[in-house]
Design a protein around this motif. Sequence first.
Motif, short mmCIF file in Angstrom:
data_model
loop_
_atom_site.label_atom_id
_atom_site.label_comp_id
_atom_site.label_asym_id
_atom_site.label_seq_id
_atom_site.Cartn_x
_atom_site.Cartn_y
_atom_site.Cartn_z
N SER A 74 0.83 -1.21 0.00
CA SER A 74 0.00 0.00 0.00
C SER A 74 0.87 1.26 0.00
CB SER A 74 -0.93 0.00 1.23
OG SER A 74 -1.81 -1.10 1.19
N ARG A 75 1.96 1.25 0.77
CA ARG A 75 2.85 2.41 0.76
C ARG A 75 3.51 2.59 -0.60
NH1 ARG A 75 4.27 0.57 6.13
NH2 ARG A 75 6.06 -0.53 5.24
N GLU A 89 0.97 3.94 -3.00
CA GLU A 89 0.72 5.36 -2.76
C GLU A 89 1.80 6.22 -3.41
OE1 GLU A 89 -1.17 8.77 -1.38
OE2 GLU A 89 -1.85 6.70 -1.60
N GLN A 90 3.04 5.77 -3.36
CA GLN A 90 4.11 6.50 -4.04
C GLN A 90 3.89 6.51 -5.54
OE1 GLN A 90 6.74 8.26 -2.75
NE2 GLN A 90 5.67 7.95 -0.80
N ARG A 108 0.98 6.42 -7.02
CA ARG A 108 -0.11 7.35 -7.27
C ARG A 108 0.37 8.80 -7.19
NH1 ARG A 108 -3.55 10.57 -4.88
NH2 ARG A 108 -2.51 10.28 -2.87
#
Length: 320
Positions: free
Chosen positions: A117-118, A121-122, A124
């Motif tokens: 998920s991290r 997110e990067q 995105r």
Amino acid sequence: MNAFLGELGKRFAERWLALLVLPGALFVAAVTVASVLGHRRALDAGGLGAWIDRLAAAQASGKTGIGVLVAAGVPAASAAAGLGAAALGFFVERLWSAEGRWWPLRPLARLRRRRWSRAQEQVRLWRTAVVRSAVPPHRADPSARAALREAMVRCARISLVPAERPTWIGDRLRAADVRVHHAYRVDLTAWWPTLWLAVPDSTREELSRAYAAYRSAARLTAWGLLYLALGGWWWPAALVAAVTLATAAVRSRAAAAALAQLVEAAVDLHGREIAGMLGADASGVLDARAGARVSALLRKDDLVAFEAAALDFVPEQPQP
């Protein structure tokens, strides 16, 4: 027929010797050295030589039982160690593909989900930066595009799809199922027996070799675990275990990735043939509608049939 059976038995014996007996003999030798020397005299070659001399002297003095025990016990112990490693390798395979529902595996699955998920997110954030930096004639900032590519690579290293399994191998094998389902609505579990029968012999051989390499990596991991356990009595075995487990980790990832890629390629190349043979699609193109129809035919349950019907549903246009 006799010649064929003789050649088959010869090949089976060769594989048995290479896969089980020889590695088992090395492990039995390591166990013997560990029992003779232990931790304190782990590298005492003189002590080991003296022990071998005592065995030879006992046999020369007329104690033939020692020779019979060695001649019969070493092959039997080697085969038993090989079978134990094969059984442990099977459990290693199951552990790699476990879903993370058991309590010891749930924290690992949560950790992988957070890491993915991290990383996503990067991806995105950098994708948004690339879009915002685009100016006529639609040329994005090169540094932002490079950062986006690096972020996508980091995310893919964790998992090609949203991470759910406690191991990288489990998510890589699961990714093959998820990706073909997203692309074609193919239920790979239901498709696989039919796909295996439909593909040509050359494709089956490639898939068999890839799966054999995957199982071989699992057995190598099992040998590493056995040597790691032996390291509690003889510390050089722990060094052997470290090298073996490191090699097995690299080989297992490569084998799992190759197997998953070949499975996806088999669906890509031969999925349309299955759809045509089952009468699910006559256009020769495997799309979501045809994949869902074939999945419904092969699963033979209401869930997939409902999904296939939903894809065929076309809402009525309002009358003017």
